[in-house]
Design a protein around this motif. Structure first.
Motif, mmCIF file in Angstrom:
data_model
loop_
_atom_site.group_PDB
_atom_site.id
_atom_site.type_symbol
_atom_site.label_atom_id
_atom_site.label_comp_id
_atom_site.label_asym_id
_atom_site.label_seq_id
_atom_site.Cartn_x
_atom_site.Cartn_y
_atom_site.Cartn_z
ATOM 1 N N TYR A 79 6.989 12.693 -3.328
ATOM 2 C CA TYR A 79 7.570 11.367 -3.612
ATOM 3 C C TYR A 79 9.099 11.424 -3.549
ATOM 4 C CZ TYR A 79 3.388 8.806 -5.266
ATOM 5 O OH TYR A 79 2.197 8.135 -5.363
ATOM 6 N N GLN A 80 9.673 12.464 -4.128
ATOM 7 C CA GLN A 80 11.139 12.535 -4.221
ATOM 8 C C GLN A 80 11.803 12.823 -2.877
ATOM 9 O OE1 GLN A 80 11.508 15.419 -7.398
ATOM 10 N NE2 GLN A 80 11.679 13.814 -8.942
ATOM 11 N N ASN A 81 11.058 13.405 -1.944
ATOM 12 C CA ASN A 81 11.665 13.801 -0.674
ATOM 13 C C ASN A 81 11.248 12.958 0.516
ATOM 14 O OD1 ASN A 81 13.335 16.413 -1.181
ATOM 15 N ND2 ASN A 81 11.508 16.593 -2.439
ATOM 16 N N ALA A 82 10.274 12.082 0.325
ATOM 17 C CA ALA A 82 9.838 11.228 1.433
ATOM 18 C C ALA A 82 10.936 10.232 1.793
ATOM 19 C CB ALA A 82 8.575 10.470 1.027
ATOM 20 N N ILE A 83 11.037 9.897 3.067
ATOM 21 C CA ILE A 83 12.014 8.886 3.487
ATOM 22 C C ILE A 83 11.550 7.515 2.989
ATOM 23 C CG2 ILE A 83 11.065 8.508 5.817
ATOM 24 C CD1 ILE A 83 14.066 8.470 6.731
ATOM 25 N N CYS A 84 10.229 7.323 2.931
ATOM 26 C CA CYS A 84 9.671 6.137 2.299
ATOM 27 C C CYS A 84 8.181 6.339 2.076
ATOM 28 C CB CYS A 84 9.930 4.857 3.104
ATOM 29 S SG CYS A 84 9.135 4.794 4.715
ATOM 30 N N TYR A 85 7.632 5.505 1.182
ATOM 31 C CA TYR A 85 6.203 5.517 0.907
ATOM 32 C C TYR A 85 5.604 4.318 1.623
ATOM 33 C CZ TYR A 85 1.798 5.942 -1.529
ATOM 34 O OH TYR A 85 0.464 6.131 -1.804
ATOM 35 N N VAL A 86 4.509 4.530 2.347
ATOM 36 C CA VAL A 86 3.882 3.412 3.053
ATOM 37 C C VAL A 86 2.509 3.121 2.438
ATOM 38 C CG1 VAL A 86 3.186 2.436 5.269
ATOM 39 C CG2 VAL A 86 5.050 4.113 5.181
ATOM 40 N N LEU A 87 2.317 1.870 2.052
ATOM 41 C CA LEU A 87 1.059 1.424 1.447
ATOM 42 C C LEU A 87 0.442 0.366 2.366
ATOM 43 C CD1 LEU A 87 -0.368 1.790 -1.459
ATOM 44 C CD2 LEU A 87 0.446 -0.510 -1.841
ATOM 45 N N PRO A 88 -0.465 0.774 3.275
ATOM 46 C CA PRO A 88 -0.967 -0.170 4.279
ATOM 47 C C PRO A 88 -2.250 -0.923 3.892
ATOM 48 C CG PRO A 88 -1.628 2.054 4.851
ATOM 49 C CD PRO A 88 -0.890 2.151 3.541
ATOM 50 N N SER A 89 -2.632 -0.890 2.609
ATOM 51 C CA SER A 89 -3.927 -1.425 2.158
ATOM 52 C C SER A 89 -4.213 -2.866 2.571
ATOM 53 C CB SER A 89 -4.009 -1.387 0.635
ATOM 54 O OG SER A 89 -4.086 -0.072 0.202
ATOM 55 N N LEU A 90 -5.502 -3.108 2.837
ATOM 56 C CA LEU A 90 -5.978 -4.467 3.088
ATOM 57 C C LEU A 90 -6.276 -5.166 1.764
ATOM 58 C CD1 LEU A 90 -8.395 -3.592 6.013
ATOM 59 C CD2 LEU A 90 -6.190 -4.734 6.192
ATOM 60 N N SER A 91 -6.559 -4.390 0.723
ATOM 61 C CA SER A 91 -6.743 -4.967 -0.610
ATOM 62 C C SER A 91 -6.495 -3.899 -1.662
ATOM 63 C CB SER A 91 -8.161 -5.524 -0.764
ATOM 64 O OG SER A 91 -9.095 -4.473 -0.810
ATOM 65 N N GLU A 92 -5.926 -4.309 -2.770
ATOM 66 C CA GLU A 92 -5.635 -3.401 -3.876
ATOM 67 C C GLU A 92 -5.913 -4.151 -5.159
ATOM 68 O OE1 GLU A 92 -4.624 -0.264 -4.463
ATOM 69 O OE2 GLU A 92 -4.604 0.265 -2.348
ATOM 70 N N GLY A 93 -6.446 -3.457 -6.143
ATOM 71 C CA GLY A 93 -6.622 -4.078 -7.445
ATOM 72 C C GLY A 93 -5.289 -4.199 -8.152
ATOM 73 N N PHE A 94 -4.453 -3.152 -8.012
ATOM 74 C CA PHE A 94 -3.167 -3.187 -8.709
ATOM 75 C C PHE A 94 -2.055 -2.548 -7.898
ATOM 76 C CE2 PHE A 94 -0.042 -1.849 -11.914
ATOM 77 C CZ PHE A 94 0.204 -3.071 -12.492
ATOM 78 N N GLY A 95 -2.320 -1.462 -7.203
ATOM 79 C CA GLY A 95 -1.284 -0.860 -6.364
ATOM 80 C C GLY A 95 -0.447 0.157 -7.095
ATOM 81 N N LEU A 96 -1.103 1.019 -7.864
ATOM 82 C CA LEU A 96 -0.397 2.036 -8.642
ATOM 83 C C LEU A 96 0.484 2.976 -7.810
ATOM 84 C CD1 LEU A 96 -0.472 2.146 -11.667
ATOM 85 C CD2 LEU A 96 -2.097 4.026 -11.538
ATOM 86 N N PRO A 97 0.036 3.436 -6.627
ATOM 87 C CA PRO A 97 0.876 4.369 -5.860
ATOM 88 C C PRO A 97 2.270 3.812 -5.563
ATOM 89 C CG PRO A 97 -1.318 4.281 -4.932
ATOM 90 C CD PRO A 97 -1.258 3.199 -5.970
#
Length: 158
Positions: A79-97
């Protein structure tokens, strides 16, 4: 895992609704213009991950890294070294990541599906998860714009 430079991150099992196949397609397009960028898919190797590895022959692709299970310390480093986090979900209950990414000062590029824009507010750049071109262009924008990434991190902290 052989992470050698800048990378995009996604954490979790690639269940069908997580839309990881679209993320891989999108990443392959970005990779043509940014050959040194890597995509790290972190999470236990189970049925859906094995299927993804087989479908996309990921073992042979040095730019897409499937980590398998990672410890909390390794996850924090990702997490600390990624250039960005990608969340491509079609549906999420909450989206904790996405919130976890923000907590680690990792810029977030997210699907605009279901509850996600409501939860992340102005702390993410959004794309249509069914549109590969839109996903590709939004990820590219964040990868190429350091100031935007810093703004996303600051908003994520709020």
């Amino acid at each position: 895992a052989n992470i050698s430079g800048e990378f995009l991150l996604h954490v979790g099992s690639p269940f069908p609704h997580k839309n990881i196949d679209k993320l891989i397609e999108s990443f392959k397009i970005i990779n043509k213009t940014q050959p040194n960028l890597q995509l790290v898919l972190a999470g236990k190797k189970e049925y859906f991950m094995d299927k993804l590895i087989a479908d996309y022959k990921l073992g042979d692709d040095h730019n897409i890294i499937v980590t398998g299970f990672v410890s909390d310390a390794e996850l924090k480093w990702l997490y600390q070294n990624a250039i960005c986090y990608v969340l491509p979900s079609l549906s999420e209950g909450f989206g904790l990541p996405g919130l976890e990414a923000m907590a680690h000062n990792c810029p977030l590029v997210s699907s605009n599906a279901t509850c996600l824009p409501e939860i992340y507010g102005k702390a993410a750049v959004y794309f249509d998860p069914r549109n590969t071109d839109d996903m590709t262009s939004k990820i590219n924008t964040v990868v190429l714009d350091k100031k935007l990434r810093q703004n996303l991190v600051a908003r994520g902290q709020k």
